[in-house]
Design an enzyme around this catalytic site. Sequence first.
Site, PDB file in Angstrom:
ATOM      1  N   GLU A 117      38.280  52.774  14.785  1.00  0.00           N
ATOM      2  CA  GLU A 117      37.004  53.452  14.264  1.00  0.00           C
ATOM      3  C   GLU A 117      36.152  53.819  15.455  1.00  0.00           C
ATOM      4  O   GLU A 117      35.066  53.878  15.792  1.00  0.00           O
ATOM      5  CB  GLU A 117      36.229  52.499  13.399  1.00  0.00           C
ATOM      6  N   HIS A 174      29.008  43.942   8.081  1.00  0.00           N
ATOM      7  CA  HIS A 174      27.437  44.769   7.678  1.00  0.00           C
ATOM      8  C   HIS A 174      27.151  44.017   6.256  1.00  0.00           C
ATOM      9  O   HIS A 174      25.880  44.544   5.941  1.00  0.00           O
ATOM     10  CB  HIS A 174      28.034  46.074   7.446  1.00  0.00           C
ATOM     11  N   ASP A 225      31.879  55.021  11.629  1.00  0.00           N
ATOM     12  CA  ASP A 225      31.802  54.691  13.098  1.00  0.00           C
ATOM     13  C   ASP A 225      32.612  55.785  13.853  1.00  0.00           C
ATOM     14  O   ASP A 225      32.237  56.180  14.751  1.00  0.00           O
ATOM     15  CB  ASP A 225      32.469  53.244  13.376  1.00  0.00           C
ATOM     16  N   ARG A 249      36.480  41.149   5.793  1.00  0.00           N
ATOM     17  CA  ARG A 249      36.364  41.798   6.795  1.00  0.00           C
ATOM     18  C   ARG A 249      35.247  40.808   7.584  1.00  0.00           C
ATOM     19  O   ARG A 249      34.048  40.398   7.144  1.00  0.00           O
ATOM     20  CB  ARG A 249      35.684  43.149   6.809  1.00  0.00           C
TER      21      ARG A 249
HETATM   22  C1  3PY Z   1      33.135  52.487   8.867  1.00  0.00           C
HETATM   23  O1  3PY Z   1      33.279  53.363   8.470  1.00  0.00           O
HETATM   24  O2  3PY Z   1      32.717  52.640  10.137  1.00  0.00           O
HETATM   25  C2  3PY Z   1      33.242  51.174   8.470  1.00  0.00           C
HETATM   26  O3  3PY Z   1      33.710  50.233   9.246  1.00  0.00           O
HETATM   27  C3  3PY Z   1      33.731  51.210   7.079  1.00  0.00           C
HETATM   28  O4  3PY Z   1      32.613  50.234   6.369  1.00  0.00           O
HETATM   29 MG    MG Z   2      32.791  50.635  10.943  1.00  0.00          MG
END
Ligand code: 3PY
Ligand code: MG
Length: 254
Positions: free
Chosen positions: A149, A45, A175, A70
């Site tokens: 997530e 991101h 997420d 990441r």
């Molecule tokens: C999330 O919280 O979904 C993440 O990927 C952390 O940035």
């Molecule tokens: Mg995420």
Amino acid sequence: TNPSFLDRLNGGPSAVAAWCGLPDPTIAALLARENFDAVIVDMQHGAVDFSNALRAVPLIAGAGKPAVVRVPVGEFATASRFLDAGASGVIAPMINTIDDARRFASFMKYPPIGERSWGPHGALSLTGMQAAEYFPVANGLSVALAMVETREALNIIDDILAVPGIDGIFIGPADLSIALSQGAKVNPLSAEVEEAIDYALSRVKAAGKVAGIYAPTGARAADMVAKGFHLVSVASDSAYLRHGAQMALAAARA
Ligand code: 3PY
Ligand code: MG
């Protein structure tokens, strides 16, 4: 000599990491000189492109800190390239199937565990090791963290943790909140996310692997440290910049 990042995560107090999404590698370099235990560069991101993220790695390592990247969703070959550059770990987002976890691990680990291909130029230069020295320890120097997530990932977390070469999981609470509310809201602090976090943490501990999580604020990071996470990232570079600016401005106008 420094212990490996994996040994540090397993043996030390919780590691608190800076989170970088701004493109210039000097930002990661600057944060690495603050008292963080690691610096995470976010290519999913964040606005960081490949060559800037690559440049951040030796700057972070040069400050004596583990560099963690990441990668974007599904870019497992990119994970190998960051290990070649000398990153100590990679976080792979949206690992939702056992196959995702296996493919990620295969790019993170040399045979016999995975199928990482040889060419660790930056890693050799940063560690000062010869190839023959690096190869037998390399899999232990490259921490593979699979992001949990989604509901699917949560349902198969034990299977993800059992994949050889997966060193641990990293929870994405934002997420997860979207997934657990069936797309109704984003609220990483909701009660259902809290319950999922506690469940995931207990499964990771049962597997004897590493548990990491993203925390949007310092206070939230402190809560995650108290829960016993090994790795907790806190806020982000743009948040540090904005809050620092707001504090300085408020003081200037007081
Ligand atoms: C999330 O919280 O979904 C993440 O990927 C952390 O940035
Ligand atoms: Mg995420």
